[in-house]
Design an enzyme around this catalytic site. Structure first.
Site, short mmCIF file in Angstrom:
data_model
loop_
_atom_site.label_atom_id
_atom_site.label_comp_id
_atom_site.label_asym_id
_atom_site.label_seq_id
_atom_site.Cartn_x
_atom_site.Cartn_y
_atom_site.Cartn_z
N PHE A 21 -32.85 12.82 -54.01
CA PHE A 21 -32.55 11.60 -54.06
C PHE A 21 -33.60 10.17 -54.32
O PHE A 21 -34.64 11.02 -53.41
CB PHE A 21 -31.54 11.76 -52.90
CG PHE A 21 -30.81 10.29 -52.66
CD1 PHE A 21 -30.33 9.31 -53.22
CD2 PHE A 21 -30.95 9.53 -51.25
CE1 PHE A 21 -29.93 8.30 -53.68
CE2 PHE A 21 -30.77 8.85 -50.87
CZ PHE A 21 -30.33 7.69 -52.01
N GLN A 22 -33.77 9.78 -55.04
CA GLN A 22 -34.66 8.87 -54.27
C GLN A 22 -35.90 9.37 -54.74
O GLN A 22 -37.21 8.87 -54.29
CB GLN A 22 -34.64 7.53 -53.31
CG GLN A 22 -33.48 6.60 -53.02
CD GLN A 22 -33.71 6.49 -52.08
OE1 GLN A 22 -33.87 6.55 -51.04
NE2 GLN A 22 -32.49 4.98 -52.47
N LYS A 41 -42.27 13.18 -47.01
CA LYS A 41 -41.46 13.00 -45.97
C LYS A 41 -41.88 14.03 -44.80
O LYS A 41 -42.17 14.24 -43.71
CB LYS A 41 -39.87 13.47 -45.76
CG LYS A 41 -39.00 12.77 -44.59
CD LYS A 41 -38.00 12.92 -45.24
CE LYS A 41 -36.66 11.68 -44.45
NZ LYS A 41 -35.32 11.84 -44.60
N MET A 54 -44.65 -23.19 -70.55
CA MET A 54 -46.20 -22.55 -71.22
C MET A 54 -45.71 -21.56 -71.99
O MET A 54 -45.50 -22.02 -74.10
CB MET A 54 -47.19 -21.80 -70.80
CG MET A 54 -48.22 -21.15 -71.37
SD MET A 54 -48.76 -22.38 -71.40
CE MET A 54 -50.12 -22.19 -70.56
C1 LIG Z 1 -51.54 -18.80 -68.72
C2 LIG Z 1 -53.31 -18.57 -68.64
C3 LIG Z 1 -53.98 -18.79 -69.45
C4 LIG Z 1 -55.20 -18.48 -68.84
N1 LIG Z 1 -56.05 -19.28 -69.98
C5 LIG Z 1 -57.10 -19.06 -69.22
C6 LIG Z 1 -58.94 -20.11 -69.51
O1 LIG Z 1 -58.62 -20.60 -70.50
N2 LIG Z 1 -59.46 -19.47 -68.90
C7 LIG Z 1 -59.87 -18.48 -67.99
O2 LIG Z 1 -61.15 -18.43 -68.13
N3 LIG Z 1 -59.39 -17.44 -67.48
C8 LIG Z 1 -57.53 -18.26 -68.28
N4 LIG Z 1 -56.80 -17.27 -68.09
C9 LIG Z 1 -57.12 -15.95 -66.97
C10 LIG Z 1 -57.79 -14.93 -68.11
O3 LIG Z 1 -56.70 -14.04 -68.43
C11 LIG Z 1 -58.41 -13.68 -67.35
O4 LIG Z 1 -58.07 -13.68 -65.68
C12 LIG Z 1 -60.07 -14.82 -66.66
O5 LIG Z 1 -60.60 -14.71 -67.78
C13 LIG Z 1 -60.73 -12.97 -65.81
O6 LIG Z 1 -61.62 -13.56 -65.90
P1 LIG Z 1 -63.11 -12.90 -64.55
O7 LIG Z 1 -63.46 -12.00 -66.05
O8 LIG Z 1 -63.90 -14.19 -64.29
O9 LIG Z 1 -62.35 -12.76 -63.88
P2 LIG Z 1 -62.03 -10.89 -63.36
O10 LIG Z 1 -61.46 -10.52 -64.70
O11 LIG Z 1 -61.64 -10.30 -62.13
O12 LIG Z 1 -62.99 -9.94 -64.00
C14 LIG Z 1 -64.10 -9.90 -63.07
C15 LIG Z 1 -65.05 -9.44 -63.90
O13 LIG Z 1 -67.14 -9.22 -62.55
C16 LIG Z 1 -67.04 -7.65 -62.37
N5 LIG Z 1 -67.39 -7.59 -60.75
C17 LIG Z 1 -66.89 -7.61 -59.35
N6 LIG Z 1 -67.37 -6.94 -58.43
C18 LIG Z 1 -68.57 -7.70 -58.80
C19 LIG Z 1 -69.80 -7.34 -58.67
N7 LIG Z 1 -69.51 -7.20 -57.14
N8 LIG Z 1 -70.57 -7.38 -59.31
C20 LIG Z 1 -70.78 -7.75 -60.45
N9 LIG Z 1 -69.74 -7.55 -60.66
C21 LIG Z 1 -68.60 -7.29 -60.78
C22 LIG Z 1 -65.29 -6.85 -62.37
O14 LIG Z 1 -65.71 -5.37 -62.77
C23 LIG Z 1 -65.51 -7.75 -63.80
O15 LIG Z 1 -65.52 -7.44 -65.16
C24 LIG Z 1 -55.21 -17.47 -68.15
C25 LIG Z 1 -54.61 -17.10 -67.35
C26 LIG Z 1 -52.92 -17.08 -68.18
C27 LIG Z 1 -52.19 -16.16 -66.97
C1 LIG Z 2 -43.10 -11.76 -65.16
C2 LIG Z 2 -43.13 -12.55 -66.81
N1 LIG Z 2 -42.55 -12.50 -67.26
C3 LIG Z 2 -42.20 -13.41 -68.84
C4 LIG Z 2 -44.04 -13.49 -68.44
C5 LIG Z 2 -44.08 -14.95 -69.65
N2 LIG Z 2 -44.83 -16.46 -69.56
C6 LIG Z 2 -45.48 -16.97 -69.29
S1 LIG Z 2 -45.53 -18.61 -68.67
C7 LIG Z 2 -43.55 -18.08 -68.89
C8 LIG Z 2 -42.87 -19.83 -68.71
C9 LIG Z 2 -43.32 -19.94 -67.57
O1 LIG Z 2 -42.36 -20.61 -66.19
P1 LIG Z 2 -42.37 -22.08 -65.17
O2 LIG Z 2 -42.25 -21.05 -63.81
O3 LIG Z 2 -41.07 -22.60 -65.14
O4 LIG Z 2 -43.23 -22.31 -65.23
P2 LIG Z 2 -44.17 -23.36 -66.52
O5 LIG Z 2 -45.14 -23.49 -67.24
O6 LIG Z 2 -43.00 -24.83 -66.56
O7 LIG Z 2 -44.96 -24.55 -65.69
C10 LIG Z 2 -44.06 -17.81 -68.81
C11 LIG Z 2 -41.88 -17.32 -69.27
C12 LIG Z 2 -44.74 -14.11 -67.44
N3 LIG Z 2 -46.07 -14.44 -67.75
N4 LIG Z 2 -44.40 -13.37 -66.67
#
Ligand SMILES: Cc1cc2nc3c(=O)[nH]c(=O)nc-3n(C[C@H](O)[C@H](O)[C@H](O)COP(=O)(O)OP(=O)(O)OC[C@H]3O[C@@H](n4cnc5c(N)ncnc54)[C@H](O)[C@@H]3O)c2cc1C
Ligand SMILES: Cc1ncc(C[n+]2csc(CCOP(=O)(O)OP(=O)(O)O)c2C)c(N)n1
Ligand SMILES: [Mg+2]
Length: 575
Positions: free
Chosen positions: A116-117, A166, A479
């Site tokens: 279970f679980q 457990k 989005m």
């Molecule tokens: C809807 C949406 C749109 C997005 N649009 C954009 C966008 O336009 N522009 C954008 O930039 N991002 C955007 N992102 C975010 C993107 O997907 C990534 O999460 C982001 O770019 C990652 O940033 P990062 O590489 O700085 O950080 P992380 O992914 O956290 O990477 C950090 C890095 O640093 C390293 N690191 C950690 N500790 C240390 C240390 N002590 N010394 C040296 N290195 C270290 C790690 O190993 C890792 O490689 C978007 C996300 C979403 C959900």
């Molecule tokens: C758990 C999860 N399901 C689906 C998506 C795909 N997704 C990215 S943005 C978005 C719409 C988000 O809508 P809302 O929370 O109303 O924010 P808005 O973009 O309207 O500001 C969806 C469905 C996701 N990022 N995460």
């Protein structure tokens, strides 16, 4: 503890070790397989926060970790409790956030019998944890907990899961903290570059005419904000930030350009394409950052300072990798940096900046419409001088926050970047508030994402947490609607979104709430929320079909951005 090596149950050892690791609060939800551990909580000083869904517990632990740099802890039972944690664990993994998840497991004799679980949660989470453990004996608890904390926070941080049967919780053994010290042969979180790599990097930096620092989340993890600032100032190299890097370098600094990537500033992406040297500081060249890899920064050499060797040459081939802790590496480089004149390059970038008005709608005359950009711009204005943490969800509102809220301090923005987990914001904000009770914590969340974890409103009330919630309510999964608008001929399939009356919903929880649909009321609502002693929810009913500009379409080249049609023309008819 008076007795040096007392005999204790696995459960008591668990809490004792957590306390010694500095844990003050855990986020959890009980059930049969973890009940012995819950029973032993009475002997501990640790505060347990009862969540409403185990996903919430993991995001709270994650928010706690991101707000402080410490390790957040989440607890759940076996089976559905453990599987409910999966999304939160994957979220922490993608963004290198140190959390420890503790799950109960069926008795060791029942393992593999579909009891279970029973779920093989170490199997399930193997690819989304930095490491995980199945503990079947009480005498393994102490060493496992110590090792888990060490793994979670050392090197590149990440989530660790400990599954404890457990019977291991119930059995007793001698508790010996000192003997349980981590001994992990083969785990090397403390790499450092060879001397020759430093020389090569210094040579590239000294020759560069158009260099750019790409500032990432690793700066914050490393605590290297001061060193990056000194580096940039000494060399006059401008700084572009990733989403997760926002706050690592002050937004108001003269060398700060703003965010890069898909929804980054147009001038930043153009500058990246024109650069002759990219210095990547703790960032991993995510596809949201690079756009089409084939056309990415074609004229530049690349130096990558990164703690995880697996990131080197993963997406982008680099000329000089420096593998190790960013702060330590910058301290090595600093004394040997030159201070050249970069007027030409900085002026070129300043010239590119001129077209920012193409997406700037916050300064338009008030035509009666409330735009999300207004809300974020006003929120920034209202809270910018305080100790504020903004926790965003995922979607359009997240991007507008990144564009319009100017972050000056590290850890002042908490957001799910890599996994883009809707439902993250509300629970992560709870974790942040618990970690930093003195901070003014704001949730910025869409009407869609809010409905994914809004059950945690009850946790806020039960814990009496003073959190402000701004719902950016556009009636759409905005989005996704935007992608349908651009790439699926406006076929708005499954994106119009019915929501409850959020103002009444908050009231049902005993939370003060305000509805806002006019720009002129936005600031007053924020002031009221900040002045009120208790949680407040504001339902901002914003323009429904607004679009985040600029945008690099997935797979397009970074310089190929879709721009906002002239905003003045767009809104003139509404006057
Ligand atoms: C809807 C949406 C749109 C997005 N649009 C954009 C966008 O336009 N522009 C954008 O930039 N991002 C955007 N992102 C975010 C993107 O997907 C990534 O999460 C982001 O770019 C990652 O940033 P990062 O590489 O700085 O950080 P992380 O992914 O956290 O990477 C950090 C890095 O640093 C390293 N690191 C950690 N500790 C240390 C240390 N002590 N010394 C040296 N290195 C270290 C790690 O190993 C890792 O490689 C978007 C996300 C979403 C959900
Ligand atoms: C758990 C999860 N399901 C689906 C998506 C795909 N997704 C990215 S943005 C978005 C719409 C988000 O809508 P809302 O929370 O109303 O924010 P808005 O973009 O309207 O500001 C969806 C469905 C996701 N990022 N995460
Ligand atoms: Mg929405």
């Amino acid at each position: 503890m008076a007795d040096e090596k007392p005999t204790l149950s696995g459960s008591r050892i668990l809490w004792e070790c957590l306390e010694r690791e500095g844990v003050k609060t855990v986020f959890g939800y009980p059930g049969g397989a973890i009940l012995p551990a819950y029973d032993a909580l009475k002997h501990s000083n640790i505060h347990h926060i009862l969540v409403r869904h185990e996903q919430g517990a993991t995001h709270m632990a994650d928010g706690y970790a991101r707000a402080t740099g410490g390790v957040g802890v989440a607890v759940a039972t076996s089976g559905p409790g453990a599987t409910n944690m999966v999304t939160g664990i994957a979220t922490a993994m993608m963004d290198s956030s140190p959390i420890v998840c503790i799950t109960g497991q069926v008795g060791s004799k029942l393992l593999g019998s579909d009891a279970f679980q029973e779920t093989d949660i170490t199997g399930v989470t193997l690819p989304i944890t930095k490491h995980n453990y199945l503990v079947t004996r009480a005498d393994e608890v102490a060493s496992t907990v110590r090792e888990a904390f060490y793994v979670a926070k050392s090197g590149r941080p990440g989530p660790v899961l400990i599954d404890i049967t457990k019977d291991a919780q119930q059995a007793t053994c001698e508790f010996d903290w000192a003997a349980a010290e981590p001994k992990m042969r083969g785990y090397r979180p403390d790499l450092s570059p060879a001397k020759s790599a430093y020389e090569e990097a210094l040579d590239l930096i000294s020759k560069a005419k158009r260099p750019l620092i790409l500032a990432g989340h690793g700066i914050i993890v490393s605590g290297a904000e001061m060193e990056v600032q000194m580096f940039a100032e000494k060399t006059s190299i401008p700084v572009a930030l990733t989403l997760l890097g926002l706050g690592a370098f002050p937004a108001s600094h003269v060398l700060n350009l703003g965010m890069m990537g898909m929804h980054g500033e147009a001038w930043v992406n153009t500058a990246i394409q024109e650069a002759d040297l990219l210095l990547a500081f703790g960032m991993r060249f995510d596809d949201r950052v690079t756009g089409n890899l084939k056309t990415y920064a074609p004229n530049s050499k690349k130096i990558h300072i990164e703690i995880d060797p697996a990131e080197i040459n993963k997406n982008i081939k680099v000329d000089v990798p420096l593998v190790g802790d960013l702060r330590k590496i910058l301290l090595e480089l600093m004394p040997r940096l030159e201070s050249p004149n970069r007027r030409e390059w900085l002026e070129r970038i300043r010239g590119l900046k001129g077209d920012s008005a193409v997406r700037d709608i916050q300064n338009l005359p008030d035509n009666g419409h409330l735009y999300a950009a207004h809300v974020l711009n006003d929120l920034w204005n209202e809270t910018r001088h305080g100790d504020t943490i903004v926790v965003t969800d995922v979607g359009q509102h997240q991007m507008w926050e990144a564009q319009y809220y100017k972050h000056e301090q590290p850890r002042s923005l908490i957001t799910s970047g890599g996994l883009g987990t809707m439902g993250f914001a509300l629970p992560a904000a709870i974790g942040a508030k618990v970690a930093r009770p003195e901070a003014d914590v704001w949730v910025v969340v869409g009407d869609g994402g809010f409905q994914m974890t809004m059950c945690e409103l009850a946790t806020i009330v039960q814990e009496n947490l003073n959190i402000n919630i701004a719902i950016i309510n556009n009636g759409y999964l905005g989005m996704v609607r935007q992608w349908q608008e651009f790439f699926y001929e406006r076929n708005y399939e499954a994106t119009p979104l019915l929501s409850p009356d959020f103002v009444k919903l908050a009231q049902a929880y005993g939370i003060k709430s305000i509805g806002v649909n006019k720009r002129r009321d936005a600031v007053n609502a924020m002031k009221e929320a900040r002045a009120y002693n208790g949680p407040v929810l504001i339902d901002f009913q914003v323009e429904q079909e607004d679009t985040v500009y600029p945008m690099v379409a997935a797979g397009a080249s970074l310089h190929d951005m879709i721009r906002r049609p002239n905003p003045l023309e767009e809104t003139a008819e509404d006057e």
